[in-house]
Every structure is written in structure tokens, then in C-alpha cells.
Design a protein around this motif. Structure first.
Motif, PDB file in Angstrom:
ATOM      1  N   UNK A  21     -67.382   2.032  47.548  1.00 51.64           N
ATOM      2  CA  UNK A  21     -68.601   2.799  47.253  1.00 51.64           C
ATOM      3  C   UNK A  21     -69.372   2.118  46.121  1.00 51.64           C
ATOM      4  N   UNK A  22     -68.643   1.752  45.045  1.00 52.26           N
ATOM      5  CA  UNK A  22     -69.304   1.102  43.907  1.00 52.26           C
ATOM      6  C   UNK A  22     -69.921  -0.222  44.359  1.00 52.26           C
ATOM      7  N   UNK A  23     -69.209  -0.946  45.202  1.00 51.04           N
ATOM      8  CA  UNK A  23     -69.716  -2.242  45.669  1.00 51.04           C
ATOM      9  C   UNK A  23     -71.001  -2.058  46.485  1.00 51.04           C
ATOM     10  N   UNK A  24     -70.959  -1.115  47.440  1.00 51.61           N
ATOM     11  CA  UNK A  24     -72.135  -0.905  48.315  1.00 51.61           C
ATOM     12  C   UNK A  24     -73.329  -0.407  47.507  1.00 51.61           C
ATOM     13  N   UNK A  25     -73.071   0.492  46.573  1.00 49.67           N
ATOM     14  CA  UNK A  25     -74.181   1.020  45.772  1.00 49.67           C
ATOM     15  C   UNK A  25     -74.819  -0.092  44.934  1.00 49.67           C
ATOM     16  N   UNK A  26     -74.001  -1.068  44.547  1.00 42.64           N
ATOM     17  CA  UNK A  26     -74.507  -2.193  43.770  1.00 42.64           C
ATOM     18  C   UNK A  26     -75.451  -3.072  44.576  1.00 42.64           C
ATOM     19  N   UNK A  27     -75.386  -2.977  45.895  1.00 41.47           N
ATOM     20  CA  UNK A  27     -76.250  -3.798  46.747  1.00 41.47           C
ATOM     21  C   UNK A  27     -77.617  -3.161  46.986  1.00 41.47           C
ATOM     22  N   UNK A  28     -77.723  -1.879  46.649  1.00 44.32           N
ATOM     23  CA  UNK A  28     -78.962  -1.156  46.982  1.00 44.32           C
ATOM     24  C   UNK A  28     -80.108  -1.539  46.053  1.00 44.32           C
ATOM     25  N   UNK A  29     -81.264  -1.718  46.627  1.00 45.76           N
ATOM     26  CA  UNK A  29     -82.473  -1.895  45.829  1.00 45.76           C
ATOM     27  C   UNK A  29     -83.242  -0.578  45.850  1.00 45.76           C
ATOM     28  N   UNK A  30     -84.218  -0.423  44.947  1.00 48.67           N
ATOM     29  CA  UNK A  30     -84.935   0.877  44.913  1.00 48.67           C
ATOM     30  C   UNK A  30     -85.470   1.252  46.288  1.00 48.67           C
ATOM     31  N   UNK A  31     -85.269   2.489  46.647  1.00 45.46           N
ATOM     32  CA  UNK A  31     -85.778   2.997  47.928  1.00 45.46           C
ATOM     33  C   UNK A  31     -84.817   2.794  49.089  1.00 45.46           C
ATOM     34  N   UNK A  32     -83.702   2.069  48.840  1.00 47.41           N
ATOM     35  CA  UNK A  32     -82.739   1.858  49.931  1.00 47.41           C
ATOM     36  C   UNK A  32     -81.582   2.851  49.810  1.00 47.41           C
ATOM     37  N   UNK A  33     -80.952   3.104  50.931  1.00 46.58           N
ATOM     38  CA  UNK A  33     -79.853   4.075  50.950  1.00 46.58           C
ATOM     39  C   UNK A  33     -78.702   3.558  51.792  1.00 46.58           C
ATOM     40  N   UNK A  34     -77.541   4.230  51.598  1.00 52.91           N
ATOM     41  CA  UNK A  34     -76.359   3.897  52.402  1.00 52.91           C
ATOM     42  C   UNK A  34     -76.268   4.879  53.550  1.00 52.91           C
ATOM     43  N   UNK A  35     -76.225   4.375  54.769  1.00 53.72           N
ATOM     44  CA  UNK A  35     -76.035   5.251  55.923  1.00 53.72           C
ATOM     45  C   UNK A  35     -74.662   4.952  56.506  1.00 53.72           C
ATOM     46  N   UNK A  36     -73.916   6.009  56.762  1.00 53.46           N
ATOM     47  CA  UNK A  36     -72.601   5.837  57.390  1.00 53.46           C
ATOM     48  C   UNK A  36     -72.667   6.405  58.797  1.00 53.46           C
TER      49      UNK A  36
END
Ligand code: SF4
Ligand code: SF4
Length: 684
Positions: free
Chosen positions: A241-256
Motif C-alpha cells: 500500500x505504501x509503495x503504490x501510494x508513493x507512485x501516485x501523482x496529484x489527481x491519481x488514485x488506486x483502483x483495485x
């Protein structure tokens, strides 16, 4: 390339609801001033406008190609909207609606005048219909008598222009309705996530895909946005989770997306470096496509109680804007079975909508639905109406006191009628109508939309009141004490009596027959309304209510004005002629009120006495002294007589004999007479 030439300004009115933008027949130049030609935007239902020099001046959209806002009629208000490159609404024009009140009654120009207030405002401005406590908001006046239409129109223009602005990149999705994820540090269990409604679900059966073995699911997809730690950690585990969140740029989200079923949502032919062609997301005009570079495989879920899925994936929404504060759709494209064990390049398309629960994502300023906004706008009116109805109910609850003095009950009745006419009718414009009864029948038979009724708070309150009060005391509580038109005609006759204007009443045999007319009118209106609601609305104009409280009668068609005047003049000479012979709403309430728990009190003696009968204006007392609850208007005059020791014969007789008994012994005859009178005085 296809160029659409804009027509000159003209009057536009589509007879059928349009489903696609067509600038050859729609007022595109009107809503995007300066544009002389329009060019379709590839893959989108809106067009871009250019001026004579070839410079882009904005975009035009047809509202119902992007938003589904149901107005009072249950149908959309098809509106053509122009947006400038600055995100400003350049123009808006309603080209089709099915609003009954605007087809019959309130002039349609009121809607056009309302819509004409939008040009010049930014699409992201907070524009509210009615009052707002925030001074930064733009407040627009409601369309009197068509509040729901105005609220629906506001939502239509704002939602459509914002969706257009986001799609063409002039509005940032997160600015339209800012919000934030709720950060709970502890990961939720699977059971908690289910309980909170974290997942959307898209199930496609084998049968839907027309494959040879029709049992079971082709795909069963669970999907969510996993930015909030309580969700992300539960699905991915702390480290991932920490790794994926670190990849996000403003306005982007994680979809599972988690999948079960006989087939893979990732597709067997998926190639690395490509686009996932079986799934994508849609929100308004926007598509969110998933690329291989945006994806990581998700194996076993971190939550210990989570079930096993056949496959899973985490996607970063780099392929398009996604607003977690609004509903979004997962779309699955399934290749058609070719009948020979393989699949073609033809697709079945399946959609499932989901909105993130407020325990995961909240809007900083929650958006009010149409009915919530309507209640906010009418909160003071609703309070005042509630207090007034409480007053009326109190008169009936305390009737042993209120009817103990004939003058007292008359005064209370007059006060209530004055509030009914001037408060409920003229000030609040809350006259109930048979059209609501017809809409209720229509909704029960077709599509039930309780928001439709809740969107008119004052009328809604009146109906709740009428329903409950009628069951207990009869329809007279509404008709006799509250109904604005009925009480207006009642007061009119009272004034006429004071002015010694003679009374005109039908002979008894005509009255007896004429009072059934209202039932025929109601029974005729129901099938007509179900068949054609606009025609039903037109015929329901037999009620003079709109011409009294919404649109002045002198501004209406000659036959409606003439009908209004006729009823008015008739009411000067006759007690409530419309109520007694014509009103279909009163007829509906009367049918409902063939029984009531607590009507005016009656004595055994009432059969032999005609005092109450003579004073009962609506002629509700039968020859046997009983009361017809369908005719009774609950004026309570008869109950005042019932309690009046100077008027009610058995009470007068008892009082006289008791006075005599106080000074001398009663004769046998007097004692028998007293017994008889006591029997006569017994309540029925
Ligand atoms: S009969 Fe009709 S107009 Fe008369 S009071 Fe009742 S609802 Fe109102
Ligand atoms: S006088 Fe007639 S209308 Fe009034 S309460 Fe009695 S029965 Fe009803």
C-alpha cells in the motif's frame, strides 16, 4: 472531417426528447455566442465551436447525453449548454421538457427566463436555487409553483457543464466538488469493508455471454478505490500500500479490481505494454483506461478474512480523471462467442455503477439532492405550516372545550380558514390538487419515486396531515379547515351572508344527484391521466386552484378565466358549490373517508331533531340524524349544538326538569319524561 454549419438564431422546440446533439437543428450558436461553425470531437457527444477567424471559442453539449437528472415529470430537461475555454457557461437553452406544470399552467417563458440567468457564471460556481447561507454562493430565484423543475434545471446545467469542462480539460475534477479520503490508520476486515459498501460489483453470467455452458459466471468483478489506508492496507498489505501510494501523482488514485468466474478480466490475449481492453472505467464523459504500466498484480489479499479470488490487480488512474466523490462505472467488454469454441472481436458491454461510501470518501461540501435542497429552501414555510396544522389538530383533540362555546368554535374555524386562504394558499402557494392524487396512482402503477413527492415539502406535509387526520376525524379537517380554495369560497359566502346576499340552493332532488358529479369527474380523470398525463393535467384545470393561487386568472385563456369567474360568482350565492358538486380532489378524499374513527358527536334524539340538519351547510346530516362522513366538512357546528344546553332539546328538557326538582318533587309524568330525555341525550 465532418463540419456542422450553425443555423441562424431561431425558435427551437423539439417535439420528442432529443438523444444526440445536432447543431443543424439545435441552438448551438445561441448558447455559444461568436461561434459560426462546429466540429465534432472524436469519440465524444459534444462539439467544439469556432468563430469566423477559425479560433476555438468553446464547446456545446446536450445535457441529457451526459447527466440523467429527472425533473418533476420523471423525464430530463433537455438543455443545450455552451462552455467557454475559461470554464464559463456561455449560454443555456431548454429544447425539450415534459413538465406538466409548464405545459399547463405556469407560462413556459418562466423556465426560459430562469435558464437565462446562467450565462456569465463559471461552471464551478456554487449556484443554488433559493436561499443560501454562504455569501459566496450564487442564489437564483425559484420558479414560483415549479420549484422541483427549477431545482432539476439547476442540477442539469451545473452537472452537464462541469462534466463537459472536466472532459475538455478546462475544469479540474477535484475543484468541481472537493473532498477527501477518511484516513483510518487501522486496516479494516473484509467483513467491515462489505458492511461499509466499499466494493462495487459487476457480474456477467455465462448465459449473458451466450457461451455453450450457460451455468455460472463468466466474470464476477469486485472493484473499489483503495487510497484510504483502512481499505488499501486491508487489500494490499502495509508495504505494498505504501509503495503504490508513493507512485501516485496529484489527481491519481488506486483502483483495485478482483475477479472470479470462468474468464479473466485481464484477457487471455493481453500483451505487456498494451492497454487492458476488457475493462475500463467511465465517469460522465471521461473514460479511465488501464495500461500495463499502471498495473500491478494483486495475489492474496491482506485482510485475513478475505476470500480467495481467481485474479486481482491494482491500477493507477493515469488513463483519465476519476473523481472519487461521484458515482463511477466499471465497464467490462466481453468478446462474443463465435459458436465454434472461440470468440470474435464483437463485444458485449456491461456496466456497474458504484459510489464510494462516506466512511471512505467525503465531499467537503455535501451535494444536496433535489428533495433535500427543496426542504432547505422551504424550512421556514414547513415550520410555519407544521405549527398551523398542529393548531388545527389541537382544536379537534380538545374539542370538548373548543365546541363547548358555539362562538369559540366559530372563531377558531374562521381563523383557520383565513390562514388556509392567505397563508397556505396565497403566501405558500401550497394548494393540494387532484393532479398529485393522479400522479400517486400513476407512480403506484408504474415507477415509484418517493423523492418526487418529497420534493414539494409543503404539499408533502399537507398530504401526510390529510392522510392521518382524515383517518381519525374525516376529510373535513382538510376540506373544512385548511384547503385554501375551499376555505376561500366558505369565507366568501360568510361575507355574502353579512351583506344579506340571498342564498341559492338546488332543490333537494337535484342536489342529491348533482353531488355524485365530482366522483364521475375523478373517475374519468384517472384513466385519462394514465393514458396521457398532459391531457390529464389539462382536464384537471377543472380545479380553479392554479388560476387562484399560482397564475392570476385574468392572465389565463379566456375559458379558464371564465370558469374561474363563474365559480367565484356561484360561491357568493351558494355554499361551496365547487366542493360539493365538482371537486375531484374532494371526491377522492371522500371515497377514502367513507369511514372515520371520530366524527362529530350524535345523540339518540338526533333522528327526531332537525336543528343541526338545518344548520349543516353541506347537508351532511341524513334524515336519521347520522352524518355522512363523505359530505361532512367538520365545521363542528353540530357538535357545538350537541353540547349547547340552550339549544339541544334533550339537554334543555333535562335542565328544566332538574331545576324544577331542586325546588319541588317531580310528578310521575315528569320522572318518566326525565328518564326519556336522559335516554334521548345518550351519545350514539
Ligand atoms: S372539496 Fe376540493 S376545493 Fe373543497 S375543500 Fe375539499 S379539496 Fe378543497
Ligand atoms: S354541521 Fe354538518 S358539516 Fe358541520 S360538522 Fe356537523 S355534520 Fe359536519
Amino acid at each position: 472531417m465532418c463540419w456542422v454549419v450553425a443555423p441562424a438564431a431561431a425558435q427551437y422546440r423539439h417535439d420528442a426528447a432529443p438523444t444526440a446533439l445536432d447543431c443543424e437543428t439545435m441552438p448551438c450558436t445561441e448558447v455559444l455566442p461568436g461561434a459560426t461553425r462546429f466540429e465534432p470531437v472524436e469519440g465524444a457527444p459534444f462539439v467544439q465551436g469556432f468563430d469566423a477567424t477559425g479560433a476555438a471559442v468553446g464547446w456545446v453539449v446536450l445535457s441529457n447525453t451526459v447527466v440523467d437528472v429527472k425533473a418533476y415529470s420523471g423525464k430530463p430537461l433537455a438543455t443545450v449548454i455552451g462552455l467557454t475555454p475559461d470554464g464559463v457557461i456561455a449560454g443555456a437553452r431548454v429544447i425539450h421538457h415534459s413538465e406538466p406544470v409548464l405545459l399547463v399552467g405556469i407560462p413556459e417563458r418562466k423556465l426560459h427566463e430562469f435558464v437565462a440567468q446562467y450565462p456569465g457564471h463559471r461552471a464551478i460556481d456554487t449556484i443554488v436555487v433559493g436561499e443560501s447561507s454562504d455569501p459566496d454562493d450564487v442564489s437564483l430565484d425559484v420558479i414560483s409553483g415549479a420549484t422541483v423543475t427549477a431545482l432539476a434545471q439547476n442540477k442539469t446545467i451545473l452537472d452537464a457543464s462541469r462534466a463537459l469542462g472536466v472532459a475538455v480539460g478546462v475544469i479540474d475534477a477535484s475543484v468541481v466538488s472537493p473532498g477527501h479520503f477518511i484516513n483510518e490508520p487501522t486496516a479494516w476486515s473484509w467483513a467491515r469493508m462489505i458492511e461499509e459498501g466499499v466494493f462495487g460489483r459487476l457480474t456477467v453470467t455465462q448465459a449473458q455471454m451466450e457461451v455453450p455452458n450457460p451455468r455460472g459466471n463468466f466474470v464476477d468483478l469486485w472493484f473499489t478505490i483503495a487510497d484510504a489506508p483502512q481499505v488499501g492496507r486491508a487489500l494490499l498489505g502495509d508495504n505494498d500500500y505504501a509503495f503504490e501510494m508513493g507512485l501516485l501523482e496529484p489527481g491519481q488514485h488506486l483502483v483495485v479490481i478482483l475477479g472470479n468466474g470462468s474468464s479473466s478480466y485481464k484477457g487471455s490475449a493481453f500483451v505487456r505494454g498494451g492497454i487492458f481492453d476488457r475493462v475500463h472505467m467511465e465517469q460522465g464523459f471521461n473514460d479511465v483506461v488501464f495500461r500495463d504500466l499502471d498495473y500491478h498484480n494483486l495475489g492474496r489479499l491482506a485482510a485475513p478474512d478475505a476470500p480467495r479470488f481467481r485474479e486481482g490487480g491494482v491500477f493507477i488512474t493515469r488513463g483519465g480523471p476519476l473523481d472519487p466523490g461521484h458515482p463511477f462505472e466499471l465497464v467490462f467488454l466481453g468478446s462474443r462467442y463465435n459458436g465454434q469454441g472461440g470468440f470474435t472481436r464483437d463485444f458485449h458491454e456491461f456496466h456497474a455503477e458504484h459510489v464510494m461510501p462516506t466512511s471512505v470518501y467525503v465531499l467537503d461540501r455535501p451535494e444536496l439532492s433535489i428533495w433535500q435542497q427543496a426542504w432547505l429552501n422551504h424550512r421556514y414555510g414547513a415550520l410555519a405550516l407544521g405549527l398551523y396544522l398542529l393548531f388545527v389538530v389541537s382544536v379537534f383533540i380538545g374539542r370538548s372545550w373548543t365546541t363547548a362555546d358555539p362562538k369559540r368554535i366559530k372563531r377558531l374555524h374562521t381563523i383557520s380558514m383565513l390562514i388556509g386562504v392567505f397563508g397556505v394558499g396565497f403566501a405558500m402557494k401550497a394548494q393540494p390538487s387532484v393532479t398529485q392524487l393522479l400522479t400517486l396512482v400513476d407512480s403506484l402503477l408504474h415507477e415509484w419515486r418517493w423523492e418526487l413527492f418529497a420534493s414539494e415539502p409543503l404539499i408533502f406535509l399537507l398530504w401526510i396531515f390529510t392522510f392521518i387526520a382524515s383517518l381519525i376525524w374525516g376529510r373535513g379537517l382538510f376540506c373544512g379547515w385548511v384547503c385554501p380554495y375551499g376555505t376561500m369560497t366558505d369565507l366568501l359566502r360568510l361575507v355574502a351572508i353579512k351583506l344579506h346576499i340571498p342564498e341559492f340552493e338546488f332543490p333537494e332532488r337535484i342536489h342529491e344527484k348533482a353531488r355524485f358529479l365530482r366522483y364521475f369527474i375523478l373517475l374519468a380523470l384517472i384513466p385519462i391521466f394514465l393514458w396521457d398525463s398532459v391531457l390529464g393535467e389539462k382536464l384537471a384545470e377543472i380545479e380553479p386552484f392554479k388560476s387562484t393561487f399560482l397564475v392570476p386568472f385574468w392572465t389565463r385563456q379566456w375559458y379558464l378565466a371564465g370558469w374561474w369567474i363563474l365559480l367565484f360568482v356561484w360561491s357568493i350565492f351558494t355554499f361551496r358549490p365547487f366542493c360539493r358538486y365538482i371537486c375531484p380532489l374532494g371526491a377522492g378524499l371522500a371515497i377514502f373517508n367513507s369511514f372515520r374513527f371520530s366524527g362529530p358527536r350524535r345523540r339518540n334524539f338526533c333522528e327526531s331533531c332537525t336543528i343541526c340538519t338545518r344548520n349543516c351547510e353541506p347537508k351532511a346530516i341524513r334524515p336519521d340524524g347520522t352524518i355522512d362522513p363523505r359530505e361532512c366538512l367538520s365545521c363542528m357546528d353540530c357538535e357545538a349544538s350537541y353540547r349547547n344546553e340552550q339549544q339541544c332539546p334533550p339537554l334543555i328538557g333535562i335542565e328544566r326538569l332538574l331545576t324544577k326538582q331542586a325546588t319541588a318533587k317531580l310528578s310521575t309524568h315528569d320522572e318518566e319524561r326525565l328518564l326519556q330525555l336522559r335516554d334521548d341525550a345518550k351519545p350514539r
